[in-house]
Design an enzyme around this catalytic site. Structure first.
Site, short mmCIF file in Angstrom:
data_model
loop_
_atom_site.label_atom_id
_atom_site.label_comp_id
_atom_site.label_asym_id
_atom_site.label_seq_id
_atom_site.Cartn_x
_atom_site.Cartn_y
_atom_site.Cartn_z
N PRO A 2 60.06 -36.14 -52.39
CA PRO A 2 58.95 -35.45 -53.06
C PRO A 2 59.14 -35.47 -54.57
CG PRO A 2 59.70 -34.21 -51.15
CD PRO A 2 60.69 -35.31 -51.35
N GLU A 3 58.08 -35.80 -55.29
CA GLU A 3 58.11 -35.87 -56.74
C GLU A 3 57.27 -34.74 -57.30
OE1 GLU A 3 57.43 -39.94 -58.06
OE2 GLU A 3 58.15 -40.71 -56.13
#
Length: 280
Positions: A2-3
């Protein structure tokens, strides 16, 4: 992993549900999550405190509680935060359970057990924690072409490696680096210190546009990422180059190619993003 857009999506979903709620019970089921702090110390620091604010710094999600106590969580590769009722069946790979005073639970689920949680006491400790790990927020006003130019000046590292360095730009990962570089028409192996001002301006716009579109799409669900209710994001349906090897470039029609850059699978259009010449 996840960014920034995925973590920001989670933050936006959790904030109205958590802010003002009190933690009635804290169970760290996997000691690896909080190492080196023991699970009991984490539970003692958090139990009974009201959650005052849910916010994000880079890829970190922060729960700030009363008395200047802060829980800093990182999802790493496969972590998810789910919000459900106390009587719901618990999911597999549950690592942490936070019971709220309204009968709901915040669950940290992580298949590969790389996700982490740290408790920091005091705003000074929190500021020091992030200062040693994270650079500028790419959606803040401080992220300008001039700031990029100052960071890039004289550096020979490939521009993609530069974008992935969290100590310089917080929150950009593999997906959004690929999308930003395509928008800016810059090859990921180009030395960042050789970029001209116009290219740096285009790169800054490419980063911001990619991140904002990711947030608008509520993140990209390629493997494990899910919303707090288990739903999927949709940014993967709007990729321009990432994961599209062999498909036509949306700009010129040339087949997208996959290569390695900064140790990561990287997607480029060989026509729109000209490969840099090797030094003689």
């Amino acid at each position: 992993m996840p960014e920034l857009p995925e973590v920001e999506t989670i933050r936006r979903q959790l904030a109205p549900a958590l802010e003002g709620r009190r933690l009635q019970a804290v169970d760290v089921l996997d000691p690896r999550w909080s190492m080196p702090a023991p699970p009991e110390a984490i539970a003692d620091a958090l139990r009974g405190r009201e959650i005052e604010r849910v916010w994000r710094r880079g890829k970190y999600l922060v729960l700030s509680l009363e008395d200047d106590v802060h829980l800093v969580m990182h999802l790493r590769m496969t972590g998810n935060l789910l919000l459900d009722d106390a009587d719901a069946e618990e999911p597999d790979h549950l690592r942490v359970r936070l019971d709220l005073d309204d009968g709901r639970r915040l669950l940290f689920v992580d298949v590969r057990r790389f996700g982490t949680g740290d408790v920091l006491l005091g705003s000074g400790a929190l500021a020091e924690y992030f200062a040693s790990r994270l650079g500028v927020e790419p959606l803040d006003p401080d992220f300008t072409a001039d700031a990029l130019r100052a960071m890039a000046r004289g550096r020979k590292q490939p521009v993609k490696a530069f974008l992935l360095n969290q100590e310089r730009i917080a929150g950009v990962g593999n997906i959004y680096a690929d999308e930003a570089l395509f928008r800016a028409r810059i090859h990921p192996l180009r030395a960042v210190g050789t970029l001209k001002r116009a290219q740096l301006e285009a790169l800054r716009e490419g980063v911001v546009d990619s991140l904002e579109l990711g947030i608008d799409s509520k993140g990209a669900s390629i493997d494990d990422y899910r919303h707090v209710d288990g739903a999927r994001g949709s940014f993967q349906d709007r990729f321009l180059v990432h994961l599209r090897a062999g498909e036509p470039c949306p700009r010129c029609g040339t087949p997208i190619e996959k290569l390695r850059a900064a140790g990561r699978g990287t997607y480029v259009c060989p026509r729109c993003q000209r490969r840099p010449r090797l030094p003689r």
